[in-house]
Scaffold this motif. Structure first.
Motif, mmCIF file in Angstrom:
data_model
loop_
_atom_site.group_PDB
_atom_site.id
_atom_site.type_symbol
_atom_site.label_atom_id
_atom_site.label_comp_id
_atom_site.label_asym_id
_atom_site.label_seq_id
_atom_site.Cartn_x
_atom_site.Cartn_y
_atom_site.Cartn_z
ATOM 1 N N UNK A 114 0.816 -1.217 0.000
ATOM 2 C CA UNK A 114 0.000 0.000 0.000
ATOM 3 C C UNK A 114 0.855 1.274 0.000
ATOM 4 N N UNK A 115 2.157 1.081 -0.178
ATOM 5 C CA UNK A 115 3.082 2.215 -0.329
ATOM 6 C C UNK A 115 3.170 3.076 0.927
ATOM 7 N N UNK A 116 3.134 2.430 2.092
ATOM 8 C CA UNK A 116 3.329 3.159 3.343
ATOM 9 C C UNK A 116 4.528 2.604 4.108
ATOM 10 N N UNK A 117 5.287 1.692 3.504
ATOM 11 C CA UNK A 117 6.500 1.160 4.113
ATOM 12 C C UNK A 117 7.605 1.130 3.063
ATOM 13 N N UNK A 118 8.843 1.339 3.535
ATOM 14 C CA UNK A 118 9.966 1.378 2.604
ATOM 15 C C UNK A 118 10.404 0.000 2.162
ATOM 16 N N UNK A 119 10.117 -1.032 2.968
ATOM 17 C CA UNK A 119 10.579 -2.384 2.655
ATOM 18 C C UNK A 119 9.540 -3.396 3.111
ATOM 19 N N UNK A 120 9.379 -4.501 2.373
ATOM 20 C CA UNK A 120 8.436 -5.548 2.808
ATOM 21 C C UNK A 120 9.084 -6.563 3.746
ATOM 22 N N UNK A 121 10.346 -6.354 4.117
ATOM 23 C CA UNK A 121 11.094 -7.383 4.849
ATOM 24 C C UNK A 121 10.782 -7.375 6.345
ATOM 25 N N UNK A 122 11.017 -8.524 6.947
ATOM 26 C CA UNK A 122 10.833 -8.702 8.386
ATOM 27 C C UNK A 122 11.921 -7.925 9.121
ATOM 28 N N UNK A 123 11.581 -7.218 10.222
ATOM 29 C CA UNK A 123 12.609 -6.463 10.960
ATOM 30 C C UNK A 123 13.642 -7.356 11.623
ATOM 31 N N UNK A 124 13.328 -8.645 11.800
ATOM 32 C CA UNK A 124 14.285 -9.568 12.416
ATOM 33 C C UNK A 124 15.065 -10.375 11.376
ATOM 34 N N UNK A 166 2.267 -12.905 20.234
ATOM 35 C CA UNK A 166 3.425 -12.893 19.333
ATOM 36 C C UNK A 166 3.389 -11.631 18.474
ATOM 37 N N UNK A 167 2.208 -11.285 17.984
ATOM 38 C CA UNK A 167 2.078 -10.078 17.165
ATOM 39 C C UNK A 167 2.362 -8.817 17.988
ATOM 40 N N UNK A 168 1.873 -8.776 19.212
ATOM 41 C CA UNK A 168 2.122 -7.606 20.063
ATOM 42 C C UNK A 168 3.621 -7.438 20.316
ATOM 43 N N UNK A 169 4.334 -8.551 20.518
ATOM 44 C CA UNK A 169 5.775 -8.476 20.741
ATOM 45 C C UNK A 169 6.488 -7.960 19.494
ATOM 46 N N UNK A 170 5.988 -8.370 18.318
ATOM 47 C CA UNK A 170 6.563 -7.869 17.058
ATOM 48 C C UNK A 170 6.345 -6.368 16.941
ATOM 49 N N UNK A 171 5.170 -5.873 17.350
ATOM 50 C CA UNK A 171 4.886 -4.439 17.262
ATOM 51 C C UNK A 171 5.778 -3.641 18.210
ATOM 52 N N UNK A 172 6.044 -4.199 19.394
ATOM 53 C CA UNK A 172 6.956 -3.536 20.330
ATOM 54 C C UNK A 172 8.338 -3.394 19.697
ATOM 55 N N UNK A 173 8.807 -4.445 19.026
ATOM 56 C CA UNK A 173 10.103 -4.402 18.342
ATOM 57 C C UNK A 173 10.132 -3.292 17.301
#
Length: 566
Positions: free
Chosen positions: A249-259, A329-336
């Motif tokens: 949707x063109x609101x993120x610079x990369x589709x990759x996982x932060x980890x 698990x999703x909430x922990x990802x959002x904190x990261x």
């Protein structure tokens, strides 16, 4: 306004609308969240006002509206849009098509409803489905013109002009020629014939068919906090804000996982294949489930886990544990993502946190409510021997039953009169055409009362296995109820100069009447009295005479229904 509220959008602060509005307005059981579209909801409310205008003729506001804008019209025709009418009247007129779609005539004496032109069997007129041309003089004939003095249909007058399935529906309609009550409009979209905005909304809103209906029902019934249910709904629709979706949707610079640099952050990757999630699930899934758990695609993975029936060590069901763990698990990802890696839990800490919180929430869910309320716990059941019981000395037993193959579908009724020894006194079968199961039950009671009166019984004990039929007879039903005419006829027969007891029995104690009701479909239309038992039923009668019973699990806390004397 609804959309902004759902997605927490504020003035000068745009938020991502993850799910299309058309999807949001779909009922929960079909994959939406059941938010009513404002336009259809408003139309349903306007239809309610129009319905009250038609039915509440004695109220002051209705009389004023009729006198000012009605122009001497009646019923649904009154809502024509009159020139110079008020905003309120014009608003009601917008809903006239909704009312026409849901209204039909409830036949009483049949003198007010035109057989060919008015909606009473179908939502439209019978003229529209006639196989031959209907003459103008015939069009003006009423329903009463097509029945005999005792309410029996004159089939020869219409069976050659209508399709067979329509004729079958007509044959199950009761016409009370002895009644002074006029036919009245009722609301076909409600079982009791009363208008409700919910039924009107459902009538004008298409109901999609969804093969995943069981999955959606499971999600919204999970014993977890509502936020977890909403998250699982978003997950199963594929609409949580992963980097892949945000990049699309063109609101993120990369589709990759932060980890995991280089790995697209999809839903499946985040909740199962990312190292913290994999660490947790490897320790929670048994060896037999592990291979499928880590190889299924996203849709199958979610549905297979949400539809499992086993439990975890704490007693929590696996679907509830699975859903809660995914949300954490999703909430922990959002904190990261929001606060950096230092704020997110490590895999062992995440596992400990998930196990502790799921246990705590499960115990809270099982705790008794703070305020007394009627629970949904199923009643305790015990085994009981059930069979036919002879009547009290000096009484005759009448067993009746109804059957519908399709509900509505080909329907029939049957009944038997027996003395204290269980000997056959009289019986009947009735082919009713096309009817619902409850209508068949009521016809069975009505015909049974006629047979009992004819044979001189003045102390009759009636048994039926339909608790609903007894409730309808005992209740003071509204005149617009779809079965009001037949119920009135039954009440009139009960109030004759005799003693009648209406009681409920289980199917195991009503086997002879049950056999007759199903056997009735081999007979031509109408009620047929049986002076002797038909072939094939003697063994059932003999079992009843010998007191043969069957074991049935019945509710232990409820007492047997009290007999009703009339």
């Amino acid at each position: 306004m609804n959309r902004d509220f759902v997605w927490a959008e504020e003035e000068n602060k745009n938020k991502m609308h993850l799910v299309a509005w058309d999807k949001m307005t779909v009922p929960k059981k079909h994959g939406g969240v059941g938010i009513r579209p404002t336009r259809q909801a408003n139309l349903a409310m306007l239809a309610k006002g129009g319905w009250r205008l038609i039915k509440e003729k004695e109220t002051l506001w209705s009389q004023i509206m009729h006198a000012k804008y009605g122009r001497q019209r009646e019923n649904l025709d009154i809502l024509g849009n009159s020139q110079g009418s008020s905003f309120t009247w014009k608003s009601f007129s917008k809903a006239v098509d909704v009312l026409k779609q849901g209204c039909a005539w409830n036949i009483k004496n049949g003198k007010r409803t035109k057989f060919w032109l008015d909606p009473w069997v179908l939502q439209g007129s019978l003229k529209e489905v006639a196989t031959m041309h209907i003459a103008e003089d015939v069009e003006q004939m009423t329903v009463a013109d097509y029945v005999t003095a005792d309410g029996t249909w004159r089939t020869d007058m219409f069976e050659a002009l209508l399709p067979t399935e329509i004729c079958q529906k007509i044959l199950s309609v009761a016409v009370d020629t002895l009644s002074s009550e006029e036919d009245t409009l009722f609301w076909t979209a409600s079982p009791d014939g009363k208008f409700s905005t919910k039924s009107a909304f459902n009538l004008i809103t298409p109901q999609p068919q969804d093969p995943d209906e069981k999955l959606w029902r499971t999600i919204w019934r999970l014993p977890v906090p509502e936020r977890v249910r909403v998250f699982m709904w978003q997950t199963c629709t594929g609409k949580i804000a992963t980097n892949s979706l945000r990049f699309h949707r063109k609101v993120a610079a990369s589709p990759c996982c932060p980890r995991c640099p280089g790995s697209p952050e999809t839903i499946l990757h985040t909740l199962r294949d990312c190292p913290p999630a994999t660490f947790f699930w490897l320790r929670q899934t048994a060896g037999l489930h592990q291979q499928d758990f880590f190889t299924l695609d996203q849709g199958d993975w979610l549905s297979s886990n949400l539809l499992r029936t086993d439990t975890v060590a704490t007693g929590m069901t696996w679907p509830a544990f699975f859903s809660t763990a995914l949300w954490l698990i999703w909430k922990n990802r959002c904190v990261l993502c929001m606060q950096g890696s230092g704020a997110a839990l490590t895999p062992p800490s995440l596992e400990h946190s998930i196990l502790a919180k799921t246990k705590m929430w499960h115990n809270a869910w099982l705790a008794p409510p703070l305020l007394p309320c009627k629970g949904n716990r199923p009643a305790d059941r015990v085994e009981k021997e059930v069979g036919w019981k002879p009547p009290t000395e000096g009484w005759i037993m009448l067993n009746t039953d109804g059957a519908s193959n399709g509900n509505p579908g080909p329907a029939g009724a049957g009944g038997v009169l027996r003395d204290q020894m269980g000997h056959w006194v009289a019986g009947f079968v009735a082919n009713l055409g096309t009817a619902t199961a409850i209508l068949s039950e009521l016809w069975g009671i009505s015909f049974g009362l006629d047979i009992a009166w004819k044979h001189g019984g003045r102390a009759i004990q009636i048994q039926t296995d339909s608790q609903l039929a007894l409730q309808l007879i005992e209740a003071r039903h509204d005149p617009i109820h779809p079965y009001a005419t037949l119920l009135s006829a039954i009440r009139r027969k009960l109030n004759r100069d005799w003693l009648v007891r209406l009681t409920h029995t289980y199917r195991e104690g009503n086997r002879v009447a049950d056999w007759l009701s199903k056997h009735s479909l081999v007979y031509p239309y109408g009620m047929h009295e049986l002076t002797s038992p038909p072939p094939g039923i003697n063994s059932l009668i003999r079992d009843d005479m010998m007191g043969i019973t069957s074991t049935r699990r019945v509710v232990a806390t409820s007492s047997s229904p009290l007999p009703t004397s009339m």
